[in-house]
Design a protein around this motif. Structure first.
Motif, PDB file in Angstrom:
ATOM      1  N   SER A  73       0.840  -1.199   0.000  1.00  0.00           N
ATOM      2  CA  SER A  73       0.000   0.000   0.000  1.00  0.00           C
ATOM      3  C   SER A  73       0.875   1.250   0.000  1.00  0.00           C
ATOM      4  CB  SER A  73      -0.907  -0.007   1.244  1.00  0.00           C
ATOM      5  OG  SER A  73      -1.513   1.258   1.413  1.00  0.00           O
ATOM      6  N   LEU A  74       0.568   2.173  -0.927  1.00  0.00           N
ATOM      7  CA  LEU A  74       1.386   3.384  -1.038  1.00  0.00           C
ATOM      8  C   LEU A  74       1.167   4.312   0.143  1.00  0.00           C
ATOM      9  CD1 LEU A  74       0.821   4.111  -4.835  1.00  0.00           C
ATOM     10  CD2 LEU A  74       2.749   2.945  -3.762  1.00  0.00           C
ATOM     11  N   ARG A  75       0.037   4.232   0.791  1.00  0.00           N
ATOM     12  CA  ARG A  75      -0.268   5.134   1.908  1.00  0.00           C
ATOM     13  C   ARG A  75       0.088   4.530   3.254  1.00  0.00           C
ATOM     14  NH1 ARG A  75      -0.238   9.578  -0.911  1.00  0.00           N
ATOM     15  NH2 ARG A  75      -1.435   9.270  -2.849  1.00  0.00           N
ATOM     16  N   ASN A  76      -0.183   3.232   3.427  1.00  0.00           N
ATOM     17  CA  ASN A  76       0.058   2.599   4.729  1.00  0.00           C
ATOM     18  C   ASN A  76       1.399   1.880   4.811  1.00  0.00           C
ATOM     19  OD1 ASN A  76      -2.711   3.020   6.018  1.00  0.00           O
ATOM     20  ND2 ASN A  76      -3.261   2.027   4.095  1.00  0.00           N
ATOM     21  N   GLN A  77       2.045   1.660   3.634  1.00  0.00           N
ATOM     22  CA  GLN A  77       3.322   0.941   3.596  1.00  0.00           C
ATOM     23  C   GLN A  77       3.216  -0.430   4.245  1.00  0.00           C
ATOM     24  OE1 GLN A  77       6.062   1.966   1.834  1.00  0.00           O
ATOM     25  NE2 GLN A  77       4.609   3.537   1.155  1.00  0.00           N
ATOM     26  N   THR A  78       2.108  -1.108   4.041  1.00  0.00           N
ATOM     27  CA  THR A  78       1.906  -2.485   4.501  1.00  0.00           C
ATOM     28  C   THR A  78       1.374  -3.296   3.322  1.00  0.00           C
ATOM     29  OG1 THR A  78      -0.345  -1.910   5.229  1.00  0.00           O
ATOM     30  CG2 THR A  78       1.403  -1.798   6.882  1.00  0.00           C
ATOM     31  N   PRO A  79       1.466  -4.637   3.368  1.00  0.00           N
ATOM     32  CA  PRO A  79       0.959  -5.450   2.244  1.00  0.00           C
ATOM     33  C   PRO A  79      -0.499  -5.152   1.926  1.00  0.00           C
ATOM     34  CG  PRO A  79       2.294  -6.792   3.706  1.00  0.00           C
ATOM     35  CD  PRO A  79       2.137  -5.456   4.389  1.00  0.00           C
ATOM     36  N   ALA A  80      -0.775  -4.908   0.632  1.00  0.00           N
ATOM     37  CA  ALA A  80      -2.142  -4.555   0.217  1.00  0.00           C
ATOM     38  C   ALA A  80      -3.109  -5.706   0.473  1.00  0.00           C
ATOM     39  CB  ALA A  80      -2.149  -4.177  -1.262  1.00  0.00           C
ATOM     40  N   LEU A  81      -2.662  -6.937   0.220  1.00  0.00           N
ATOM     41  CA  LEU A  81      -3.540  -8.091   0.439  1.00  0.00           C
ATOM     42  C   LEU A  81      -3.924  -8.202   1.913  1.00  0.00           C
ATOM     43  CD1 LEU A  81      -4.970 -10.571  -0.688  1.00  0.00           C
ATOM     44  CD2 LEU A  81      -2.853 -11.868  -0.331  1.00  0.00           C
ATOM     45  N   GLY A  82      -2.977  -7.924   2.808  1.00  0.00           N
ATOM     46  CA  GLY A  82      -3.279  -7.973   4.236  1.00  0.00           C
ATOM     47  C   GLY A  82      -4.332  -6.956   4.631  1.00  0.00           C
ATOM     48  N   LEU A  83      -4.268  -5.766   4.048  1.00  0.00           N
ATOM     49  CA  LEU A  83      -5.272  -4.743   4.353  1.00  0.00           C
ATOM     50  C   LEU A  83      -6.666  -5.191   3.915  1.00  0.00           C
ATOM     51  CD1 LEU A  83      -3.420  -1.436   3.356  1.00  0.00           C
ATOM     52  CD2 LEU A  83      -4.109  -2.144   5.654  1.00  0.00           C
ATOM     53  N   VAL A  84      -6.736  -5.794   2.710  1.00  0.00           N
ATOM     54  CA  VAL A  84      -8.035  -6.246   2.198  1.00  0.00           C
ATOM     55  C   VAL A  84      -8.587  -7.388   3.046  1.00  0.00           C
ATOM     56  CG1 VAL A  84      -9.203  -7.299   0.225  1.00  0.00           C
ATOM     57  CG2 VAL A  84      -7.524  -5.489  -0.142  1.00  0.00           C
ATOM     58  N   LEU A  85      -7.743  -8.370   3.352  1.00  0.00           N
ATOM     59  CA  LEU A  85      -8.207  -9.518   4.136  1.00  0.00           C
ATOM     60  C   LEU A  85      -8.591  -9.108   5.558  1.00  0.00           C
ATOM     61  CD1 LEU A  85      -5.719 -12.305   2.986  1.00  0.00           C
ATOM     62  CD2 LEU A  85      -8.035 -11.837   2.182  1.00  0.00           C
ATOM     63  N   GLU A  86      -7.924  -8.085   6.078  1.00  0.00           N
ATOM     64  CA  GLU A  86      -8.256  -7.598   7.419  1.00  0.00           C
ATOM     65  C   GLU A  86      -9.663  -7.020   7.470  1.00  0.00           C
ATOM     66  OE1 GLU A  86      -6.712  -4.020  10.368  1.00  0.00           O
ATOM     67  OE2 GLU A  86      -5.343  -4.857   8.878  1.00  0.00           O
ATOM     68  N   ARG A  87     -10.102  -6.375   6.369  1.00  0.00           N
ATOM     69  CA  ARG A  87     -11.444  -5.786   6.315  1.00  0.00           C
ATOM     70  C   ARG A  87     -12.504  -6.779   5.820  1.00  0.00           C
ATOM     71  NH1 ARG A  87     -11.924  -0.230   6.190  1.00  0.00           N
ATOM     72  NH2 ARG A  87     -10.085   0.786   7.079  1.00  0.00           N
ATOM     73  N   MET A  88     -12.081  -7.920   5.260  1.00  0.00           N
ATOM     74  CA  MET A  88     -13.029  -8.839   4.639  1.00  0.00           C
ATOM     75  C   MET A  88     -14.071  -9.397   5.613  1.00  0.00           C
ATOM     76  SD  MET A  88     -14.145 -10.049   1.900  1.00  0.00           S
ATOM     77  CE  MET A  88     -12.856  -9.616   0.739  1.00  0.00           C
ATOM     78  N   PRO A  89     -13.716  -9.777   6.867  1.00  0.00           N
ATOM     79  CA  PRO A  89     -14.762 -10.312   7.770  1.00  0.00           C
ATOM     80  C   PRO A  89     -15.938  -9.355   7.965  1.00  0.00           C
ATOM     81  CG  PRO A  89     -12.588 -10.777   8.658  1.00  0.00           C
ATOM     82  CD  PRO A  89     -12.373  -9.867   7.482  1.00  0.00           C
ATOM     83  N   ALA A  90     -15.676  -8.058   8.099  1.00  0.00           N
ATOM     84  CA  ALA A  90     -16.779  -7.100   8.281  1.00  0.00           C
ATOM     85  C   ALA A  90     -17.682  -7.082   7.051  1.00  0.00           C
ATOM     86  CB  ALA A  90     -16.214  -5.707   8.555  1.00  0.00           C
ATOM     87  N   SER A  91     -17.078  -7.120   5.850  1.00  0.00           N
ATOM     88  CA  SER A  91     -17.887  -7.145   4.626  1.00  0.00           C
ATOM     89  C   SER A  91     -18.672  -8.448   4.498  1.00  0.00           C
ATOM     90  CB  SER A  91     -16.992  -6.948   3.391  1.00  0.00           C
ATOM     91  OG  SER A  91     -16.472  -5.653   3.355  1.00  0.00           O
ATOM     92  N   MET A  92     -18.050  -9.563   4.894  1.00  0.00           N
ATOM     93  CA  MET A  92     -18.739 -10.853   4.815  1.00  0.00           C
ATOM     94  C   MET A  92     -19.932 -10.889   5.761  1.00  0.00           C
ATOM     95  SD  MET A  92     -17.164 -12.882   2.606  1.00  0.00           S
ATOM     96  CE  MET A  92     -17.430 -14.560   3.100  1.00  0.00           C
ATOM     97  N   VAL A  93     -19.757 -10.332   6.964  1.00  0.00           N
ATOM     98  CA  VAL A  93     -20.867 -10.294   7.927  1.00  0.00           C
ATOM     99  C   VAL A  93     -22.019  -9.466   7.371  1.00  0.00           C
ATOM    100  CG1 VAL A  93     -21.577  -9.410  10.182  1.00  0.00           C
ATOM    101  CG2 VAL A  93     -19.449 -10.698   9.953  1.00  0.00           C
ATOM    102  N   LEU A  94     -21.712  -8.298   6.809  1.00  0.00           N
ATOM    103  CA  LEU A  94     -22.750  -7.441   6.250  1.00  0.00           C
ATOM    104  C   LEU A  94     -23.439  -8.109   5.059  1.00  0.00           C
ATOM    105  CD1 LEU A  94     -24.303  -4.816   6.045  1.00  0.00           C
ATOM    106  CD2 LEU A  94     -22.380  -3.822   4.784  1.00  0.00           C
ATOM    107  N   ALA A  95     -22.653  -8.705   4.156  1.00  0.00           N
ATOM    108  CA  ALA A  95     -23.236  -9.380   2.993  1.00  0.00           C
ATOM    109  C   ALA A  95     -24.081 -10.575   3.424  1.00  0.00           C
ATOM    110  CB  ALA A  95     -22.137  -9.821   2.035  1.00  0.00           C
ATOM    111  N   GLY A  96     -23.603 -11.333   4.422  1.00  0.00           N
ATOM    112  CA  GLY A  96     -24.369 -12.479   4.901  1.00  0.00           C
ATOM    113  C   GLY A  96     -25.694 -12.061   5.523  1.00  0.00           C
ATOM    114  N   ALA A  97     -25.660 -11.008   6.343  1.00  0.00           N
ATOM    115  CA  ALA A  97     -26.907 -10.525   6.958  1.00  0.00           C
ATOM    116  C   ALA A  97     -27.865  -9.998   5.899  1.00  0.00           C
ATOM    117  CB  ALA A  97     -26.585  -9.429   7.967  1.00  0.00           C
ATOM    118  N   ALA A  98     -27.341  -9.264   4.908  1.00  0.00           N
ATOM    119  CA  ALA A  98     -28.198  -8.735   3.841  1.00  0.00           C
ATOM    120  C   ALA A  98     -28.791  -9.871   3.013  1.00  0.00           C
ATOM    121  CB  ALA A  98     -27.389  -7.792   2.942  1.00  0.00           C
TER     122      ALA A  98
END
Length: 313
Positions: A79-104
Protein backbone atom coordinates in the motif's frame (compact mmCIF):
# COMPACT_ATOMS: atom_id res chain seq x y z
CA UNK A 1 -18.58 -35.36 -11.36
CA UNK A 2 -14.83 -35.33 -10.73
CA UNK A 3 -14.07 -34.35 -14.34
CA UNK A 4 -16.69 -31.57 -14.17
CA UNK A 5 -15.22 -30.27 -10.92
CA UNK A 6 -11.70 -30.25 -12.38
CA UNK A 7 -12.90 -28.33 -15.45
CA UNK A 8 -14.70 -25.76 -13.29
CA UNK A 9 -11.66 -25.30 -11.05
CA UNK A 10 -9.57 -24.75 -14.19
CA UNK A 11 -12.08 -22.11 -15.31
CA UNK A 12 -11.82 -20.46 -11.88
CA UNK A 13 -8.05 -20.18 -12.38
CA UNK A 14 -8.58 -18.68 -15.85
CA UNK A 15 -11.01 -16.10 -14.45
CA UNK A 16 -8.60 -15.14 -11.66
CA UNK A 17 -5.70 -14.88 -14.12
CA UNK A 18 -7.76 -12.71 -16.48
CA UNK A 19 -8.86 -10.45 -13.63
CA UNK A 20 -5.31 -10.07 -12.33
CA UNK A 21 -4.08 -9.26 -15.85
CA UNK A 22 -6.82 -6.68 -16.34
CA UNK A 23 -6.09 -5.12 -12.94
CA UNK A 24 -2.40 -4.85 -13.86
CA UNK A 25 -2.91 -3.20 -17.23
CA UNK A 26 -5.54 -0.77 -15.90
CA UNK A 27 -2.64 0.97 -14.16
CA UNK A 28 -1.19 1.86 -17.56
CA UNK A 29 -4.39 3.21 -19.14
CA UNK A 30 -3.48 6.76 -18.16
CA UNK A 31 -0.01 6.44 -19.63
CA UNK A 32 2.85 6.71 -17.17
CA UNK A 33 1.68 5.06 -13.90
CA UNK A 34 4.01 7.34 -11.91
CA UNK A 35 1.78 10.29 -12.85
CA UNK A 36 -1.23 8.37 -11.48
CA UNK A 37 0.35 7.23 -8.24
CA UNK A 38 2.22 10.38 -7.21
CA UNK A 39 0.85 13.86 -6.42
CA UNK A 40 0.99 16.43 -9.20
CA UNK A 41 3.47 18.56 -7.27
CA UNK A 42 6.01 15.74 -6.83
CA UNK A 43 9.52 16.81 -7.87
CA UNK A 44 11.37 15.13 -10.78
CA UNK A 45 13.84 13.61 -8.30
CA UNK A 46 11.02 12.05 -6.28
CA UNK A 47 9.38 10.75 -9.47
CA UNK A 48 12.61 9.12 -10.66
CA UNK A 49 13.25 7.58 -7.26
CA UNK A 50 9.67 6.24 -7.12
CA UNK A 51 9.96 4.89 -10.67
CA UNK A 52 13.10 2.89 -9.87
CA UNK A 53 11.87 1.71 -6.46
CA UNK A 54 8.68 0.24 -7.99
CA UNK A 55 10.28 -1.14 -11.15
CA UNK A 56 8.44 1.21 -13.53
CA UNK A 57 11.71 1.86 -15.38
CA UNK A 58 11.62 -1.70 -16.77
CA UNK A 59 9.70 -2.85 -19.91
CA UNK A 60 5.99 -3.51 -19.33
CA UNK A 61 6.25 -7.23 -20.09
CA UNK A 62 8.94 -7.62 -17.43
CA UNK A 63 6.79 -5.75 -14.93
CA UNK A 64 3.85 -8.00 -15.82
CA UNK A 65 5.82 -11.23 -15.32
CA UNK A 66 7.20 -9.94 -12.04
CA UNK A 67 3.70 -8.90 -10.92
CA UNK A 68 2.16 -12.30 -11.78
CA UNK A 69 5.03 -14.14 -10.14
CA UNK A 70 4.51 -12.22 -6.91
CA UNK A 71 0.72 -12.59 -7.16
CA UNK A 72 1.03 -16.40 -7.32
CA UNK A 73 2.91 -16.22 -4.03
CA UNK A 74 0.21 -14.02 -2.45
CA UNK A 75 2.19 -10.77 -2.80
CA UNK A 76 -0.11 -8.15 -4.40
CA UNK A 77 2.10 -5.17 -3.66
CA UNK A 78 2.57 -2.66 -0.87
CA UNK A 79 0.00 0.00 0.00
CA UNK A 80 1.39 3.38 -1.04
CA UNK A 81 -0.27 5.13 1.91
CA UNK A 82 0.06 2.60 4.73
CA UNK A 83 3.32 0.94 3.60
CA UNK A 84 1.91 -2.48 4.50
CA UNK A 85 0.96 -5.45 2.24
CA UNK A 86 -2.14 -4.56 0.22
CA UNK A 87 -3.54 -8.09 0.44
CA UNK A 88 -3.28 -7.97 4.24
CA UNK A 89 -5.27 -4.74 4.35
CA UNK A 90 -8.04 -6.25 2.20
CA UNK A 91 -8.21 -9.52 4.14
CA UNK A 92 -8.26 -7.60 7.42
CA UNK A 93 -11.44 -5.79 6.32
CA UNK A 94 -13.03 -8.84 4.64
CA UNK A 95 -14.76 -10.31 7.77
CA UNK A 96 -16.78 -7.10 8.28
CA UNK A 97 -17.89 -7.14 4.63
CA UNK A 98 -18.74 -10.85 4.82
CA UNK A 99 -20.87 -10.29 7.93
CA UNK A 100 -22.75 -7.44 6.25
CA UNK A 101 -23.24 -9.38 2.99
CA UNK A 102 -24.37 -12.48 4.90
CA UNK A 103 -26.91 -10.52 6.96
CA UNK A 104 -28.20 -8.74 3.84
CA UNK A 105 -28.50 -12.04 1.97
CA UNK A 106 -30.33 -13.67 4.88
CA UNK A 107 -32.76 -10.73 4.96
CA UNK A 108 -33.24 -10.92 1.17
CA UNK A 109 -33.76 -14.69 0.99
CA UNK A 110 -36.09 -15.06 3.98
CA UNK A 111 -38.37 -12.15 3.11
CA UNK A 112 -37.99 -12.50 -0.66
CA UNK A 113 -38.96 -16.20 -0.83
CA UNK A 114 -41.79 -15.75 1.68
CA UNK A 115 -43.22 -12.75 -0.17
CA UNK A 116 -42.86 -14.52 -3.53
CA UNK A 117 -44.75 -17.59 -2.32
CA UNK A 118 -47.50 -15.43 -0.81
CA UNK A 119 -47.87 -13.46 -4.05
CA UNK A 120 -48.10 -16.68 -6.09
CA UNK A 121 -50.62 -18.38 -3.81
CA UNK A 122 -52.73 -15.20 -3.53
CA UNK A 123 -52.63 -14.43 -7.25
CA UNK A 124 -55.25 -11.90 -8.36
CA UNK A 125 -55.80 -10.50 -4.85
CA UNK A 126 -54.95 -7.17 -3.23
CA UNK A 127 -52.18 -8.92 -1.27
CA UNK A 128 -50.41 -9.91 -4.50
CA UNK A 129 -50.68 -6.31 -5.76
CA UNK A 130 -49.15 -4.98 -2.51
CA UNK A 131 -46.27 -7.49 -2.66
CA UNK A 132 -45.50 -6.69 -6.30
CA UNK A 133 -45.73 -2.95 -5.63
CA UNK A 134 -43.12 -3.13 -2.86
CA UNK A 135 -40.98 -5.50 -4.97
CA UNK A 136 -40.97 -2.96 -7.79
CA UNK A 137 -40.25 -0.19 -5.30
CA UNK A 138 -37.36 -2.18 -3.81
CA UNK A 139 -35.73 -2.57 -7.22
CA UNK A 140 -36.26 1.08 -8.10
CA UNK A 141 -34.89 2.84 -5.02
CA UNK A 142 -31.22 3.86 -5.15
CA UNK A 143 -29.25 2.21 -2.35
CA UNK A 144 -27.74 5.46 -1.10
CA UNK A 145 -31.18 7.15 -0.90
CA UNK A 146 -32.68 4.19 0.97
CA UNK A 147 -29.73 4.18 3.39
CA UNK A 148 -30.18 7.89 4.12
CA UNK A 149 -33.95 7.45 4.64
CA UNK A 150 -33.38 4.55 7.06
CA UNK A 151 -30.93 6.70 9.03
CA UNK A 152 -33.37 9.63 9.05
CA UNK A 153 -36.42 7.61 10.16
CA UNK A 154 -35.08 4.83 12.42
CA UNK A 155 -31.91 6.53 13.64
CA UNK A 156 -32.65 10.23 14.01
CA UNK A 157 -36.46 10.49 14.33
CA UNK A 158 -37.44 7.31 16.19
CA UNK A 159 -33.97 6.69 17.72
CA UNK A 160 -34.50 2.93 17.58
CA UNK A 161 -31.19 1.96 15.99
CA UNK A 162 -27.63 3.37 15.76
CA UNK A 163 -26.87 5.14 12.50
CA UNK A 164 -23.18 4.22 12.09
CA UNK A 165 -20.30 2.17 13.39
CA UNK A 166 -19.59 -1.51 14.00
CA UNK A 167 -20.42 -1.72 17.71
CA UNK A 168 -19.41 -4.53 20.03
CA UNK A 169 -21.09 -7.86 19.40
CA UNK A 170 -21.74 -10.85 21.65
CA UNK A 171 -18.62 -12.61 20.26
CA UNK A 172 -15.17 -11.20 19.42
CA UNK A 173 -15.06 -9.84 15.86
CA UNK A 174 -18.82 -9.73 15.42
CA UNK A 175 -20.77 -6.45 15.25
CA UNK A 176 -23.57 -5.44 17.56
CA UNK A 177 -26.88 -6.68 16.12
CA UNK A 178 -28.43 -3.22 16.40
CA UNK A 179 -25.61 -1.75 14.27
CA UNK A 180 -26.12 -4.43 11.61
CA UNK A 181 -29.85 -3.99 10.99
CA UNK A 182 -29.96 -0.76 8.95
CA UNK A 183 -26.94 -1.50 6.70
CA UNK A 184 -28.25 -5.03 6.01
CA UNK A 185 -31.69 -3.71 5.02
CA UNK A 186 -30.17 -1.01 2.82
CA UNK A 187 -27.89 -3.47 1.00
CA UNK A 188 -30.36 -6.37 0.83
CA UNK A 189 -33.55 -4.62 -0.30
CA UNK A 190 -32.73 -4.74 -4.02
CA UNK A 191 -31.88 -8.46 -3.82
CA UNK A 192 -35.03 -9.18 -1.79
CA UNK A 193 -37.18 -7.55 -4.46
CA UNK A 194 -35.51 -9.55 -7.23
CA UNK A 195 -35.92 -12.82 -5.32
CA UNK A 196 -39.59 -12.00 -4.62
CA UNK A 197 -40.44 -11.55 -8.28
CA UNK A 198 -38.47 -14.60 -9.38
CA UNK A 199 -39.95 -16.83 -6.68
CA UNK A 200 -43.49 -15.71 -7.55
CA UNK A 201 -43.00 -16.53 -11.23
CA UNK A 202 -41.44 -19.92 -10.53
CA UNK A 203 -44.06 -21.01 -8.01
CA UNK A 204 -46.89 -19.87 -10.30
CA UNK A 205 -45.44 -21.98 -13.10
CA UNK A 206 -45.05 -25.03 -10.88
CA UNK A 207 -48.57 -24.71 -9.41
CA UNK A 208 -49.94 -25.21 -12.93
CA UNK A 209 -47.78 -28.28 -13.63
CA UNK A 210 -48.93 -31.91 -13.76
CA UNK A 211 -46.94 -33.14 -10.76
CA UNK A 212 -48.57 -30.54 -8.49
CA UNK A 213 -52.04 -31.54 -9.70
CA UNK A 214 -51.09 -35.17 -9.02
CA UNK A 215 -49.90 -34.27 -5.51
CA UNK A 216 -53.20 -32.51 -4.79
CA UNK A 217 -55.15 -35.47 -6.22
CA UNK A 218 -53.35 -37.73 -3.74
CA UNK A 219 -54.80 -35.63 -0.93
CA UNK A 220 -51.58 -33.96 0.23
CA UNK A 221 -51.95 -30.81 2.31
CA UNK A 222 -51.67 -27.46 0.53
CA UNK A 223 -48.54 -26.46 2.50
CA UNK A 224 -46.81 -29.73 1.52
CA UNK A 225 -47.78 -29.19 -2.12
CA UNK A 226 -46.48 -25.59 -2.12
CA UNK A 227 -43.28 -25.90 -0.13
CA UNK A 228 -42.21 -29.47 -1.04
CA UNK A 229 -43.35 -29.83 -4.65
CA UNK A 230 -43.81 -26.33 -6.12
CA UNK A 231 -41.17 -24.26 -4.29
CA UNK A 232 -38.42 -26.87 -4.52
CA UNK A 233 -38.76 -27.20 -8.29
CA UNK A 234 -38.88 -23.42 -8.63
CA UNK A 235 -35.74 -23.01 -6.53
CA UNK A 236 -33.05 -23.54 -9.21
CA UNK A 237 -33.35 -20.10 -10.87
CA UNK A 238 -33.77 -18.56 -7.40
CA UNK A 239 -30.52 -20.19 -6.23
CA UNK A 240 -28.78 -18.85 -9.34
CA UNK A 241 -29.94 -15.33 -8.54
CA UNK A 242 -28.97 -15.74 -4.88
CA UNK A 243 -25.42 -16.66 -5.92
CA UNK A 244 -25.21 -13.68 -8.24
CA UNK A 245 -26.70 -11.39 -5.61
CA UNK A 246 -24.16 -12.54 -3.01
CA UNK A 247 -21.41 -11.41 -5.34
CA UNK A 248 -23.16 -8.10 -5.87
CA UNK A 249 -23.68 -7.66 -2.14
CA UNK A 250 -19.97 -8.18 -1.49
CA UNK A 251 -18.66 -5.98 -4.25
CA UNK A 252 -21.47 -3.41 -4.34
CA UNK A 253 -21.48 -2.29 -0.72
CA UNK A 254 -18.99 0.53 -1.27
CA UNK A 255 -21.51 3.33 -0.83
CA UNK A 256 -23.43 1.63 1.97
CA UNK A 257 -20.29 0.92 4.01
CA UNK A 258 -19.25 4.54 3.60
CA UNK A 259 -22.65 5.92 4.64
CA UNK A 260 -22.84 3.72 7.75
CA UNK A 261 -19.08 4.00 8.56
CA UNK A 262 -18.87 0.22 8.27
CA UNK A 263 -15.22 -0.98 8.44
CA UNK A 264 -15.43 -3.25 5.39
CA UNK A 265 -13.55 -3.70 2.11
CA UNK A 266 -15.92 -1.38 0.24
CA UNK A 267 -15.02 1.56 2.45
CA UNK A 268 -11.34 0.63 2.18
CA UNK A 269 -11.54 0.57 -1.63
CA UNK A 270 -13.28 3.95 -1.78
CA UNK A 271 -10.60 5.45 0.46
CA UNK A 272 -7.88 3.82 -1.65
CA UNK A 273 -9.38 5.26 -4.84
CA UNK A 274 -9.52 8.79 -3.41
CA UNK A 275 -5.93 8.44 -2.15
CA UNK A 276 -4.74 6.86 -5.44
CA UNK A 277 -3.53 3.79 -3.52
CA UNK A 278 -3.68 1.54 -6.59
CA UNK A 279 -2.13 -1.66 -5.07
CA UNK A 280 -4.98 -1.83 -2.54
CA UNK A 281 -7.56 -1.45 -5.34
CA UNK A 282 -5.82 -4.18 -7.36
CA UNK A 283 -5.77 -6.53 -4.35
CA UNK A 284 -9.47 -5.93 -3.64
CA UNK A 285 -10.43 -6.58 -7.29
CA UNK A 286 -8.53 -9.89 -7.33
CA UNK A 287 -9.96 -11.03 -3.98
CA UNK A 288 -13.50 -10.26 -5.14
CA UNK A 289 -12.87 -12.12 -8.41
CA UNK A 290 -11.80 -15.23 -6.48
CA UNK A 291 -14.86 -15.00 -4.23
CA UNK A 292 -17.26 -14.58 -7.16
CA UNK A 293 -15.73 -17.52 -9.03
CA UNK A 294 -15.99 -19.77 -5.97
CA UNK A 295 -19.59 -18.67 -5.30
CA UNK A 296 -20.60 -19.48 -8.89
CA UNK A 297 -18.96 -22.91 -8.57
CA UNK A 298 -20.86 -23.66 -5.35
CA UNK A 299 -24.14 -22.53 -6.98
CA UNK A 300 -23.56 -24.90 -9.91
CA UNK A 301 -22.94 -27.79 -7.52
CA UNK A 302 -26.15 -26.98 -5.62
CA UNK A 303 -28.20 -27.61 -8.79
CA UNK A 304 -27.64 -31.34 -8.40
CA UNK A 305 -28.80 -31.23 -4.79
CA UNK A 306 -32.02 -29.37 -5.63
CA UNK A 307 -32.86 -31.34 -8.77
CA UNK A 308 -31.65 -34.98 -9.01
CA UNK A 309 -32.26 -34.87 -12.78
CA UNK A 310 -29.26 -32.57 -13.20
CA UNK A 311 -26.20 -34.47 -14.41
CA UNK A 312 -22.62 -33.14 -14.47
CA UNK A 313 -20.95 -34.23 -17.70
Amino acid sequence: MAAYLIRRLALVLVVVWGTATLAFFLLFLSGDPVNLLLPLDATPEVREQFRKANGFDRPVWQQYLSYMGRAVQGDLGISLRNQTPALGLVLERMPASMVLAGAALLFAVVFGVLAGVIAAVRKGTTLEFVVLFFALLGQSLPVFWLALMLILVFGLELRWLPISGYGVGPLPGLPALANLVLPAIAVGTFSMAAITRLTRGGVLRELRSDHVRTARAKGLGERVVIYKHALRNAAIPVVTVIGLQLGNLLSGAVITETIFAWPGVGRLVLTAVTQQDFPVVQAAVIVFAVLLAVINLVVDLLYGVLDPRVRYA
